[in-house]
Design a protein around this motif. Structure first.
Motif, PDB file in Angstrom:
ATOM      1  N   ASP A 174       5.080  -3.865   7.714  1.00 19.09           N
ATOM      2  CA  ASP A 174       3.961  -4.264   6.878  1.00 19.09           C
ATOM      3  C   ASP A 174       4.466  -5.350   5.932  1.00 19.09           C
ATOM      4  O   ASP A 174       5.363  -5.096   5.114  1.00 19.09           O
ATOM      5  CB  ASP A 174       3.470  -3.049   6.090  1.00 19.09           C
ATOM      6  N   VAL A 175       3.902  -6.553   6.027  1.00 20.73           N
ATOM      7  CA  VAL A 175       4.408  -7.675   5.236  1.00 20.73           C
ATOM      8  C   VAL A 175       4.123  -7.535   3.746  1.00 20.73           C
ATOM      9  O   VAL A 175       4.639  -8.320   2.953  1.00 20.73           O
ATOM     10  CB  VAL A 175       3.858  -9.022   5.752  1.00 20.73           C
ATOM     11  N   THR A 176       3.338  -6.546   3.346  1.00 18.38           N
ATOM     12  CA  THR A 176       3.137  -6.315   1.919  1.00 18.38           C
ATOM     13  C   THR A 176       4.239  -5.437   1.336  1.00 18.38           C
ATOM     14  O   THR A 176       4.277  -5.220   0.118  1.00 18.38           O
ATOM     15  CB  THR A 176       1.773  -5.662   1.637  1.00 18.38           C
ATOM     16  N   ARG A 177       5.150  -4.948   2.181  1.00 16.51           N
ATOM     17  CA  ARG A 177       6.242  -4.077   1.732  1.00 16.51           C
ATOM     18  C   ARG A 177       7.556  -4.849   1.763  1.00 16.51           C
ATOM     19  O   ARG A 177       7.987  -5.307   2.830  1.00 16.51           O
ATOM     20  CB  ARG A 177       6.337  -2.840   2.622  1.00 16.51           C
ATOM     21  N   ASP A 178       8.195  -4.982   0.614  1.00 16.14           N
ATOM     22  CA  ASP A 178       9.434  -5.741   0.531  1.00 16.14           C
ATOM     23  C   ASP A 178      10.506  -5.188   1.455  1.00 16.14           C
ATOM     24  O   ASP A 178      11.266  -5.946   2.069  1.00 16.14           O
ATOM     25  CB  ASP A 178       9.964  -5.749  -0.907  1.00 16.14           C
ATOM     26  N   GLU A 179      10.598  -3.870   1.557  1.00 12.70           N
ATOM     27  CA  GLU A 179      11.635  -3.274   2.395  1.00 12.70           C
ATOM     28  C   GLU A 179      11.422  -3.606   3.872  1.00 12.70           C
ATOM     29  O   GLU A 179      12.394  -3.787   4.621  1.00 12.70           O
ATOM     30  CB  GLU A 179      11.716  -1.766   2.186  1.00 12.70           C
ATOM     31  N   ASP A 180      10.163  -3.709   4.290  1.00 13.54           N
ATOM     32  CA  ASP A 180       9.892  -4.084   5.679  1.00 13.54           C
ATOM     33  C   ASP A 180      10.252  -5.544   5.929  1.00 13.54           C
ATOM     34  O   ASP A 180      10.785  -5.898   6.990  1.00 13.54           O
ATOM     35  CB  ASP A 180       8.421  -3.842   6.014  1.00 13.54           C
TER      36      ASP A 180
END
Length: 251
Positions: free
Chosen positions: A61-67
């Motif tokens: 998910d590109v809204t998640r920094d860890e991803d």
């Protein structure tokens, strides 16, 4: 098979459907090794099968920094570099002024602006001189649309980012451009009309009536513009917004 992009490494976020899927397919056909992202594994697997050409699918998910960190780490480990980035993942829904909620605003800007900023920023250490960054905009960023103001504002922000980023990156020789589709026949566009087929068909017919060329665009047509901007054929195009809209935003 064309080979304009032979040896290039490309990343397409939101590459499991619509314009992202078509762009990943076109980049791969032109010789690039392509990575795609998607949030749902089944759709990601289906896109990998459809594209072929050795495409690599990475769930995230590109809204998640860890991803995003995991995505860039994977590309670094596999390839050591990135030549082409299409920051395409995003979306939106319709709410008129007076019904806009904080969640609607936050979700739209998280997907269309925040995710673009940090996708590009986290990709930069991998990008080479001569690299190309393409951002997916929309004619909604330049035109008024009823009940679509937050989405429109988010896409106007994408356009503004490109203008400043070309200055930030001028010493590195990395180009940044925006492709802004008009009404393009995708599932996501149809679903803006509602859940019923009748409502969706009504929206598509209305949008078709607004396009001077007399029809909706196809994802493949937008993908060809993306590929042009990714290639050396567009080597002197930088900071530009390219409208692929059948004339819809030009009248």
């Amino acid at each position: 098979m064309n080979t304009r992009l032979e040896g290039k490494i490309a990343l397409v976020t939101g590459g499991t459907s619509g314009i992202g899927l078509a762009s990943a397919l076109e980049l791969a056909r032109e010789g690039a090794k392509v990575y795609i992202t998607g949030r749902r594994q089944a759709e990601l697997d289906a896109a990998v099968r459809e594209i072929g050409h050795g495409v690599q699918g990475i769930r995230g998910d590109v809204t998640r920094d860890e991803d995003l960190d995991a995505l860039m780490s994977r590309i670094r480990a596999d390839e050591g570099r990135l030549d082409i980035l299409l920051a395409n993942a995003g979306g939106g829904s319709m709410l008129p002024l007076g019904e806009i909620t904080a969640q609607h605003f936050d979700d739209t800007f998280a997907r269309n602006v925040r995710a673009v900023v940090f996708t590009v920023q986290k990709a930069l250490p991998l990008m080479q001189r001569g690299g190309s960054i393409v951002l997916t905009g929309s004619i909604a960023g330049s035109k008024g649309t009823p009940a679509f103001s937050i989405y429109s504002a988010s896409k106007a922000a994408v356009r503004a980012l490109a203008r400043s980023w070309v200055l930030d990156l001028k010493e590195r020789g990395i180009r940044v451009n925006v492709v802004s589709p008009g009404s393009t026949h995708t599932v996501g566009l149809a679903e803006l009309g509602g859940a019923s087929k009748e409502a969706q068909d009504g929206l598509l017919a209305y949008l078709t009536s607004l396009v001077p060329i007399g029809r909706l665009g196809t994802p493949g047509e937008i993908a060809k513009v993306v590929t042009f901007l990714a290639s050396d054929d567009s080597s002197f195009i930088n900071g530009a917004e390219i409208f692929a809209d059948g004339g819809q935003a030009q009248i």
